[in-house]
Design a protein around this motif. Structure first.
Motif, PDB file in Angstrom:
ATOM      1  N   PRO A   7      29.992 -18.644 -16.853  1.00 48.45           N
ATOM      2  CA  PRO A   7      29.616 -19.816 -17.646  1.00 48.45           C
ATOM      3  C   PRO A   7      28.239 -20.315 -17.229  1.00 48.45           C
ATOM      4  O   PRO A   7      27.899 -20.302 -16.043  1.00 48.45           O
ATOM      5  CB  PRO A   7      30.698 -20.843 -17.283  1.00 48.45           C
ATOM      6  N   ARG A   8      27.453 -20.744 -18.211  1.00 50.30           N
ATOM      7  CA  ARG A   8      26.122 -21.266 -17.942  1.00 50.30           C
ATOM      8  C   ARG A   8      26.012 -22.695 -18.456  1.00 50.30           C
ATOM      9  O   ARG A   8      26.597 -23.048 -19.465  1.00 50.30           O
ATOM     10  CB  ARG A   8      25.062 -20.397 -18.617  1.00 50.30           C
ATOM     11  N   TYR A   9      25.251 -23.516 -17.724  1.00 56.92           N
ATOM     12  CA  TYR A   9      25.019 -24.893 -18.153  1.00 56.92           C
ATOM     13  C   TYR A   9      23.567 -25.222 -17.898  1.00 56.92           C
ATOM     14  O   TYR A   9      23.074 -24.981 -16.793  1.00 56.92           O
ATOM     15  CB  TYR A   9      25.939 -25.848 -17.377  1.00 56.92           C
ATOM     16  N   GLU A  10      22.901 -25.721 -18.903  1.00 54.78           N
ATOM     17  CA  GLU A  10      21.472 -26.032 -18.818  1.00 54.78           C
ATOM     18  C   GLU A  10      20.687 -24.835 -18.292  1.00 54.78           C
ATOM     19  O   GLU A  10      19.798 -24.986 -17.454  1.00 54.78           O
ATOM     20  CB  GLU A  10      21.240 -27.253 -17.920  1.00 54.78           C
ATOM     21  N   GLY A  11      21.011 -23.660 -18.775  1.00 53.76           N
ATOM     22  CA  GLY A  11      20.241 -22.469 -18.439  1.00 53.76           C
ATOM     23  C   GLY A  11      20.579 -21.828 -17.101  1.00 53.76           C
ATOM     24  O   GLY A  11      20.057 -20.776 -16.773  1.00 53.76           O
ATOM     25  N   ARG A  12      21.459 -22.469 -16.315  1.00 53.05           N
ATOM     26  CA  ARG A  12      21.803 -21.878 -15.026  1.00 53.05           C
ATOM     27  C   ARG A  12      23.275 -21.518 -14.960  1.00 53.05           C
ATOM     28  O   ARG A  12      24.107 -22.156 -15.604  1.00 53.05           O
ATOM     29  CB  ARG A  12      21.464 -22.861 -13.893  1.00 53.05           C
ATOM     30  N   THR A  13      23.590 -20.491 -14.163  1.00 54.51           N
ATOM     31  CA  THR A  13      24.984 -20.116 -13.953  1.00 54.51           C
ATOM     32  C   THR A  13      25.713 -21.250 -13.233  1.00 54.51           C
ATOM     33  O   THR A  13      25.179 -21.834 -12.289  1.00 54.51           O
ATOM     34  CB  THR A  13      25.060 -18.843 -13.104  1.00 54.51           C
ATOM     35  N   VAL A  14      26.900 -21.549 -13.712  1.00 50.38           N
ATOM     36  CA  VAL A  14      27.688 -22.599 -13.071  1.00 50.38           C
ATOM     37  C   VAL A  14      28.355 -22.030 -11.824  1.00 50.38           C
ATOM     38  O   VAL A  14      29.058 -21.025 -11.904  1.00 50.38           O
ATOM     39  CB  VAL A  14      28.767 -23.121 -14.038  1.00 50.38           C
ATOM     40  N   ALA A  15      28.100 -22.668 -10.689  1.00 47.67           N
ATOM     41  CA  ALA A  15      28.697 -22.184  -9.443  1.00 47.67           C
ATOM     42  C   ALA A  15      30.217 -22.308  -9.517  1.00 47.67           C
ATOM     43  O   ALA A  15      30.748 -23.177 -10.197  1.00 47.67           O
ATOM     44  CB  ALA A  15      28.159 -22.986  -8.265  1.00 47.67           C
ATOM     45  N   ASP A  16      30.896 -21.417  -8.797  1.00 47.95           N
ATOM     46  CA  ASP A  16      32.365 -21.397  -8.852  1.00 47.95           C
ATOM     47  C   ASP A  16      32.969 -22.713  -8.410  1.00 47.95           C
ATOM     48  O   ASP A  16      33.960 -23.177  -8.972  1.00 47.95           O
ATOM     49  CB  ASP A  16      32.925 -20.315  -7.932  1.00 47.95           C
ATOM     50  N   ASP A  17      32.364 -23.323  -7.384  1.00 43.96           N
ATOM     51  CA  ASP A  17      32.991 -24.536  -6.867  1.00 43.96           C
ATOM     52  C   ASP A  17      32.859 -25.672  -7.895  1.00 43.96           C
ATOM     53  O   ASP A  17      33.718 -26.537  -7.965  1.00 43.96           O
ATOM     54  CB  ASP A  17      32.397 -24.936  -5.511  1.00 43.96           C
ATOM     55  N   VAL A  18      31.800 -25.637  -8.706  1.00 40.68           N
ATOM     56  CA  VAL A  18      31.661 -26.649  -9.752  1.00 40.68           C
ATOM     57  C   VAL A  18      32.774 -26.473 -10.781  1.00 40.68           C
ATOM     58  O   VAL A  18      33.458 -27.434 -11.155  1.00 40.68           O
ATOM     59  CB  VAL A  18      30.281 -26.539 -10.445  1.00 40.68           C
ATOM     60  N   MET A  19      32.986 -25.224 -11.207  1.00 40.36           N
ATOM     61  CA  MET A  19      34.007 -24.987 -12.215  1.00 40.36           C
ATOM     62  C   MET A  19      35.375 -25.388 -11.697  1.00 40.36           C
ATOM     63  O   MET A  19      36.151 -26.015 -12.407  1.00 40.36           O
ATOM     64  CB  MET A  19      33.977 -23.500 -12.604  1.00 40.36           C
ATOM     65  N   SER A  20      35.668 -25.046 -10.455  1.00 45.25           N
ATOM     66  CA  SER A  20      37.022 -25.388 -10.016  1.00 45.25           C
ATOM     67  C   SER A  20      37.150 -26.885  -9.735  1.00 45.25           C
ATOM     68  O   SER A  20      38.238 -27.442  -9.895  1.00 45.25           O
ATOM     69  CB  SER A  20      37.510 -24.501  -8.869  1.00 45.25           C
ATOM     70  N   SER A  21      36.054 -27.574  -9.403  1.00 45.49           N
ATOM     71  CA  SER A  21      36.111 -29.038  -9.317  1.00 45.49           C
ATOM     72  C   SER A  21      36.449 -29.641 -10.665  1.00 45.49           C
ATOM     73  O   SER A  21      37.211 -30.604 -10.769  1.00 45.49           O
ATOM     74  CB  SER A  21      34.752 -29.632  -8.937  1.00 45.49           C
ATOM     75  N   VAL A  22      35.818 -29.094 -11.709  1.00 44.81           N
ATOM     76  CA  VAL A  22      36.032 -29.647 -13.048  1.00 44.81           C
ATOM     77  C   VAL A  22      37.460 -29.385 -13.507  1.00 44.81           C
ATOM     78  O   VAL A  22      38.115 -30.264 -14.075  1.00 44.81           O
ATOM     79  CB  VAL A  22      35.002 -29.063 -14.036  1.00 44.81           C
ATOM     80  N   VAL A  23      37.944 -28.175 -13.225  1.00 43.26           N
ATOM     81  CA  VAL A  23      39.332 -27.868 -13.574  1.00 43.26           C
ATOM     82  C   VAL A  23      40.270 -28.828 -12.834  1.00 43.26           C
ATOM     83  O   VAL A  23      41.192 -29.402 -13.428  1.00 43.26           O
ATOM     84  CB  VAL A  23      39.664 -26.401 -13.239  1.00 43.26           C
TER      85      VAL A  23
END
Ligand code: K
Ligand code: K
Lengths: 482, 482
Positions: A378-394
Motif C-alpha cells: 500500500p502507498r500513501y502520498e507517494g510513499r510505501t506505507v510501513a508495516d507498523d503503520v498499517m497494523s496500527s491502523v488495523v
C-alpha cells in the motif's frame, strides 16, 4: 515502578491554568445579579490551590523528560483531572446540576464532544456559557498539541505517519510539546478571531460571536441557545461551515503556509479526500432535500452544507432537525460522522487518513490479484506505507468497532433503546455531540439518561479523544510490569 | 483479449455433470404420481445438451492451463451458469414458481446459503427436496476445492496464508484442482455417510437422513420441513451440531489425519479459536435462556448449542425461533454469523482466521506502544504475517463492509424495512440462510420479497461465496485491459 512525580507536576501546572481560566467567567458575570460570579471565583481559588499543591509536592523531582510509560499516564491523567476540576463551577453554580451532570458536561467540553446535559441553555448565565466555550477552546488546542507532539512518538493509531513532517527536530517530548504549542497557539488564536469577526459581520452579537467562534474552531459544538445555530442568520451558517472546515484541516499546513510554503496545504491528499467526501455528502443531501422533500434550492443547499459539515467535522451544531429528513439522509449523516476530519486538527472520529490507508490496502490487493507473482504494498502520498503503520491502523479500527460495540451493549443493558444506545456510543467515541433519535438527537439533550450511562459516555469520550490505544495500553499487564 | 474457449470448456463439463445429477431426482420421483420425474428428466436432457454444445464448441482449443485472468473469469462463470441451469427443474416443476424464485433457490443452494423462497416445503416432491439437497452438497464440495486450489494462488482475501500447506506441489491450476477434488471428495463422502447414519440412529427416516446429511456437511441449511430441525428428535439436534462443527474445520486437516498425522488437526490455532468462540456463544445463550427466560437446563443448552452452531457455521437450520429470545441473544447470534467457520471448509462468512489476523495486528500494536523504537510485526501460527496477507485481509474487510452497506441501502430503497434489509444483506453476503425479523427470520422465508430484491440477494450470495474480491476484480479496468 513508574515515577509519578513528573506526571503530577505537569498535571498540576495544567490544573493551575484551568483555575486561572475560571476567573474569566467570574469577571463576565460580575455585573449581573443572577450570575455565577461568586461560584466561578470560589471554584477558581479551589482549583488553583489544588494545582499549586500538586506542583509543590512534585516539584523537587526535576523533570528530565518523560519515558514512554510516563507519557501515556500523563496523557490520561490530564484528560481525567481537568474535567474533575472543570466540573466544579457547573456543579456549584446557580443552575443546579448533579456532579455527574457537571462532570459529563466538562468532559464533553474538554474532549470537544459537545453533548450537553442542559435542557434549557437560555437560563444559563453568560459566565457559564463562556465557561463551556472555554472548556472546548482549551480542549481543542490541547488535542492538536497532543496529536502533533505525543501521538506520532507514541506510534498510536498510525499517527507515526505524520512524525517527520514540519517538526522533525527530535527533542524530549515535553520541550517539543511546548514548542509545538507555541506555534499552534498563534494560528489557533488568529482563526478564532477571524471566525468571531465573520460571525459579527453575519449579525451575531459580540458575546455570541466570540463564544461560538471558540466552539467552532475547536469543532466542539456547544451552543448558547436551545435551537443551536437555527438562532442565527443564514450568513452565519455559511460562515460557520467555512470555519468548521478550516478547523478540520491539519494545523501543520497552516504553520507551513505562514512560513511561506503553500504547496503542502494545496497538495495534501488528506485534505483533498476530506473535501471530496464532504462535497459528495452535501450534494447527496441537498439533492435529496430538493427532490424528495421538495425544499427550495437555497435553504436545502445551506441546510445540507451546514449540517453535513457540522457532523463530518465532529462539531455537532444543528440548524435543522435532520432526524426528520428520512432514513437515507440520517444514514448518510451517521456514516460521515464516523469518517471525521483530518489528523492534526481539532477533529475527532476515525479521521480521513485512516480510510485512505484502508483504501490503499484495497488498491494494492487489486494489483496483487492482477499479477499474483508480484509484490504490491500500500502507498500513501507517494510513499510505501510501513508495516507498523498499517497494523496500527488495523488495530485502531478493531478497537474502534469493539469500543462502539461494548459501549452500545452496556447502554442497551442499562435500558436505553437501540438507536439511542448505538448513536450515543458513536457520538461519544467519535466526539461528535448529538446522537440520533428523539432523546439525544439534534433536537434533544443528554439530561434524561440514567447517571451510570452518563459516566459510561464520559469515559467513552475520553477514550475516543485519546485515540483509544493511548488509554487501552494502560490496561495491559506489560505496561505496569515493564 | 482473454481467450474464452478454455473457460467455456470447463463450464461445459460442469453443466454436463449438473444435468447428469438431475437424473437422481428424476429417478426418485418415478414411483410417485404427483412427482416431478418428467420435469427433472426433461431438464436433465436440456442441461446436458447445453453442456455438450459448450464443450464441443470450445473443445478444439487445447487447455494448456489457465492464466490468472481466465481463472477469475472461470470462477465467476461457473457459479453464474450452474444456478441458471439448476433453476430449470424448479421453475418447470409441479409446484409453480417464477424463474426469479427458481434462480434464487438454485443460487441459494449452490452457494450453500440456504435461504428459501418456498413458503410450504411440505408440498414439495421428494425429487425436488433431493434436488435442493444435491445443489447444496455439490456447491459445498465445489467451494472447498475452490478455497484450496484457486484462492491461495489468486491471493484473494489473505488465503495465500494457506498456500504451501498440504498441497505444495505447484502445478497448473486445473490439474491441481482435479487432484485436490479427488482427495477431498473421499473425505466429504465419508463425512456425509457418517452424518446420515447418525441421523438414522437418532430416529430420522432414510430419505430425511440422507438429504439432511447432505445439507449439514455442506453447511447449507436447506430443510425438508417448514419447521426445519424442530421436526426431529433432540438426539438429531445433537448429531447435527457435531457434524456442522466437523464440516466447519479445514478439510486439509482431515487429509493429513488420514495420512496418519493427527498433530496438525489438534494444533490448528484456527480450529481452537473457532471452538472457543462457539463455546463462549453457546454458554452465554444457554445462561440467558435459563436465567432470564427461565427455561429448564437441558432444552436451553440444546437450543443454544444447535442454533448458535447453525448460525456460526453458516448452516442456517433453525430448531427454535431465536427471534423471540430477546434483543441481546439476537445480537449475539447476528455477530457470530459474521464470524463464521474455518477457511478451507464449506463455511462462509468472514472466517475465523481473518479475525485472528486482526487480533494479531492489535497485539503487535500494543507491543509497539510499549516500546515505540522497536519494530513488531503481526504473527500467526508462530510466523510473521507477510504484508500482502495483511493488506489482503484489510481489503477483504473493507469490501465486506462496503458490500453489506451497499446491499442494505439498495434493499432499503426497494422498500424493505431496516432489519430485513440489513439482516437480509448479511445473511446473503455471509451465506448463512435465515435473516432477522418476522419476514425473513428463522420462522419466515424469502417468498414475499420483491423480485428485484431477490436478484440483488442472489448476486450478493455469489459475491460473498467467492470471497468478494474474486468477483470485484472483474470490474476493474486493468483486468480487461491488461
Ligand atoms: K463535537
Ligand atoms: K447456509
Amino acid at each position: 515502578m513508574i515515577s509519578l512525580r513528573p506526571i503530577g507536576y505537569v498535571v498540576g501546572l495544567l490544573v493551575l491554568a484551568l483555575g486561572a481560566a475560571m476567573l474569566l467567567p467570574a469577571l463576565i458575570d460580575l455585573p449581573t445579579e443572577a450570575g455565577a460570579s461568586g461560584t466561578f471565583a470560589l471554584s477558581s481559588v479551589v482549583t488553583m490551590m489544588a494545582g499549586l499543591t500538586l506542583i509543590l509536592s512534585c516539584a523537587n523531582s526535576r523533570t528530565r523528560g518523560l519515558d514512554i510509560r510516563q507519557t501515556f499516564l500523563l496523557t490520561v491523567a490530564c484528560w481525567l483531572s481537568l474535567p474533575i476540576f472543570g466540573a466544579i463551577p457547573l456543579w456549584t453554580g446557580p443552575v443546579p446540576v448533579s456532579y455527574t451532570d457537571a462532570f459529563f458536561e466538562a468532559m464533553s467540553g474538554l474532549t470537544t464532544t459537545g453533548s450537553t446535559i442542559y435542557s434549557d441553555l437560555d437560563q444559563l448565565s453568560r459566565g457559564t456559557l463562556l465557561w463551556r466555550a472555554l472548556l472546548q477552546w482549551m480542549g481543542g488546542v490541547g488535542i492538536i498539541v497532543f496529536a502533533l507532539a505525543f501521538l506520532p512518538m507514541l506510534k498510536v493509531g498510525g499517527m507515526q505517519l505524520f512524525r517527520s513532517e514540519a517538526f522533525d527536530t527530535f527533542g524530549k517530548i515535553l520541550p517539543r510539546a511546548a514548542e509545538i504549542a507555541g506555534s499552534i497557539s498563534g494560528i489557533y488564536l488568529v482563526l478564532t478571531l477571524a471566525c468571531a469577526l465573520s460571525y459579527g459581520a453575519a449579525g451575531m452579537g459580540l458575546f455570541d460571536a466570540i463564544t461560538h467562534a471558540m466552539t467552532t474552531v475547536a469543532t466542539g459544538g456547544f451552543a448558547n441557545y436551545n435551537n443551536s445555530f437555527a438562532a442565527f442568520t443564514p450568513a452565519a451558517e455559511y460562515m460557520a461551515a467555512i470555519f468548521m472546515i478550516l478547523a478540520s484541516l491539519p494545523f501543520v499546513r497552516y504553520i507551513q503556509l505562514v512560513a511561506g510554503a503553500h504547496q503542502p496545504l494545496f497538495h495534501d491528499s488528506q485534505i483533498r479526500a476530506f473535501l471530496a467526501i464532504l462535497a459528495g455528502a452535501v450534494l447527496v443531501l441537498a439533492l435529496w432535500q430538493t427532490a424528495v422533500s421538495e425544499q427550495p434550492t437555497e435553504p436545502a443547499f445551506r441546510k445540507a452544507l451546514f449540517n453535513a459539515t457540522s457532523i463530518m467535522t465532529g462539531t455537532g451544531y444543528a440548524s435543522a432537525n435532520y432526524n426528520l429528513w428520512g432514513s437515507f439522509p440520517v444514514a448518510v449523516i451517521f456514516l460521515i460522522g464516523l469518517i471525521g476530519g483530518c489528523a492534526g486538527s481539532t477533529c475527532c472520529s476515525v479521521k480521513v487518513f485512516r480510510f485512505q490507508l484502508l483504501f490503499a490496502a484495497l488498491v494494492s490487493q487489486i494489483r496483487q490479484l492482477h499479477s499474483p507473482s508480484g509484490v504490491f504494498r500500500p502507498r500513501y502520498e507517494g510513499r510505501t506505507v510501513a508495516d507498523d503503520v498499517m497494523s496500527s491502523v488495523v488495530a485502531f479500527f478493531v478497537m474502534f468497532m469493539l469500543t462502539l460495540g461494548v459501549v452500545t451493549a452496556i447502554l442497551g443493558l442499562m435500558g436505553l433503546d437501540m438507536i439511542t444506545a448505538l448513536s450515543g456510543a458513536a457520538t461519544a467515541v467519535a466526539n461528535i455531540g448529538p446522537g440520533l433519535g428523539p432523546e439525544i438527537g439534534p433536537a434533544g439533550n443528554f439530561a434524561g439518561l440514567p447517571d451510570q450511562a452518563k459516566w459510561v459516555l464520559a469515559m467513552a469520550m475520553l477514550i475516543g479523544r485519546l485515540e483509544l490505544m493511548s488509554v487501552y495500553v494502560l490496561f495491559t499487564v506489560a505496561f505496569w510490569r515493564g
